[in-house]
Design an enzyme around this catalytic site. Structure first.
Site, PDB file in Angstrom:
ATOM      1  N   SER A  13      18.432  68.005  27.554  1.00 27.89           N
ATOM      2  CA  SER A  13      18.928  68.238  28.916  1.00 27.89           C
ATOM      3  C   SER A  13      19.160  66.916  29.655  1.00 27.89           C
ATOM      4  O   SER A  13      20.069  66.816  30.485  1.00 27.89           O
ATOM      5  CB  SER A  13      17.987  69.148  29.703  1.00 27.89           C
ATOM      6  OG  SER A  13      16.777  68.502  29.982  1.00 27.89           O
ATOM      7  N   HIS A 110      10.300  59.550  31.616  1.00 30.59           N
ATOM      8  CA  HIS A 110       8.972  60.114  31.361  1.00 30.59           C
ATOM      9  C   HIS A 110       8.619  61.130  32.447  1.00 30.59           C
ATOM     10  O   HIS A 110       8.824  60.854  33.631  1.00 30.59           O
ATOM     11  CB  HIS A 110       7.921  58.988  31.317  1.00 30.59           C
ATOM     12  CG  HIS A 110       6.565  59.497  30.970  1.00 30.59           C
ATOM     13  ND1 HIS A 110       6.228  59.882  29.692  1.00 30.59           N
ATOM     14  CD2 HIS A 110       5.465  59.729  31.740  1.00 30.59           C
ATOM     15  CE1 HIS A 110       4.978  60.315  29.684  1.00 30.59           C
ATOM     16  NE2 HIS A 110       4.496  60.233  30.915  1.00 30.59           N
TER      17      HIS A 110
HETATM   18  C1  GRF Z   1      11.699  65.295  29.183  1.00 32.22           C
HETATM   19  O1  GRF Z   1      10.697  65.932  29.938  1.00 32.22           O
HETATM   20  C2  GRF Z   1      11.485  63.806  29.143  1.00 32.22           C
HETATM   21  O2  GRF Z   1      10.927  63.306  30.316  1.00 32.22           O
HETATM   22  C3  GRF Z   1      10.505  63.653  28.004  1.00 32.22           C
HETATM   23  O3  GRF Z   1      10.911  64.601  27.053  1.00 32.22           O
HETATM   24  C4  GRF Z   1      11.602  65.671  27.710  1.00 32.22           C
HETATM   25  C5  GRF Z   1      12.947  65.756  27.056  1.00 32.22           C
HETATM   26  O4  GRF Z   1      13.720  66.823  27.551  1.00 32.22           O
HETATM   27  N1  GRF Z   1      10.507  62.289  27.529  1.00 32.22           N
HETATM   28  P1  GRF Z   1      15.246  66.915  27.171  1.00 32.22           P
HETATM   29  O5  GRF Z   1      15.329  66.858  25.656  1.00 32.22           O
HETATM   30  O6  GRF Z   1      15.959  65.783  27.836  1.00 32.22           O
HETATM   31  O7  GRF Z   1      15.693  68.241  27.701  1.00 32.22           O
END
Ligand code: GRF
Length: 202
Positions: A13, A110
């Site tokens: 996402s 993060h």
């Molecule tokens: C997000 O919460 C990001 O902060 C963490 O992993 C998750 C990834 O989500 N590092 P996506 O794959 O971008 O939907």
């Protein structure tokens, strides 16, 4: 034009948020050239495909060790002339070899207010600790986990009835805003690192 490479492991996402920001010109003078996943069926790969962005799955288990695997990644990124690497839900810690190849050219998102709750499950850690405020952080990547100079943070209030999922969903909304903003600042050369502090130039 800055060439961006994105490393992913899952849903993608945040990758989508960057793609959208480029397509609607919130980020100008940048293009995503390659998306690399360490997970075969990561949905992020479909997202790249849907936008005609080159993508590939590289199986880390096909290599002798982490260094060999990372050499392969760097090799691909160099072939694509990548100048900015985004970790968008990439679930591995980069070694100093990789970090030095792209010194201060790697950004990570993060789901907590660093330096609190680094590592996996930042949202769960925040809930379990009982903090009243958490959030999201974009930072430059150094060789330690979730530890490089911080570029942008956004807060989210923890609600009394929050579950890990509801808190994660509200944090994710912030992630989708601050990650593209940080990329835009990088692309426009507005980020100046001074020790641990990142100055945002105007
Ligand atoms: C997000 O919460 C990001 O902060 C963490 O992993 C998750 C990834 O989500 N590092 P996506 O794959 O971008 O939907």
């Amino acid at each position: 034009m800055i060439n961006i490479g994105v490393l992913v492991s899952g849903r993608g996402s945040n990758l989508q948020a960057i793609i959208d920001s480029i397509e609607n010109s919130e980020i100008e003078n940048a293009q995503i050239k390659i998306v690399i996943s360490d997970v075969r069926d990561a949905f992020a790969l479909n997202r790249a495909e849907n936008h005609s962005i080159d993508s590939m799955y590289i199986d880390p288990n096909n290599f002798l060790d982490k260094l060999e695997y990372e050499k392969k990644l760097v090799n691909i990124l160099k072939k694509y002339d990548i100048e900015l690497v985004l970790l968008a839900g990439y679930m591995r810690i980069l070694s100093s070899y990789f970090v030095n190849e792209y010194k201060w050219k790697i950004l990570n998102i993060h789901p907590a207010l660093l330096p609190s709750f680094p590592g996996l499950h930042g949202q769960r850690q925040a809930l379990e600790y009982g903090v009243k405020v958490s959030g999201a952080t974009v930072h430059f990547v150094d060789e330690k986990c979730d530890s490089g100079p911080i570029i942008i943070q956004k807060c989210v209030k923890v609600k009394e009835d929050d579950s890990e999922d509801t808190l994660a969903a509200r944090i994710l909304e912030k992630e989708h805003k601050i990650f593209p903003t940080a990329v835009d600042l990088f692309v426009r050369d507005k980020l100046k690192i001074e020790g641990r502090r990142v100055q945002i130039l105007d």
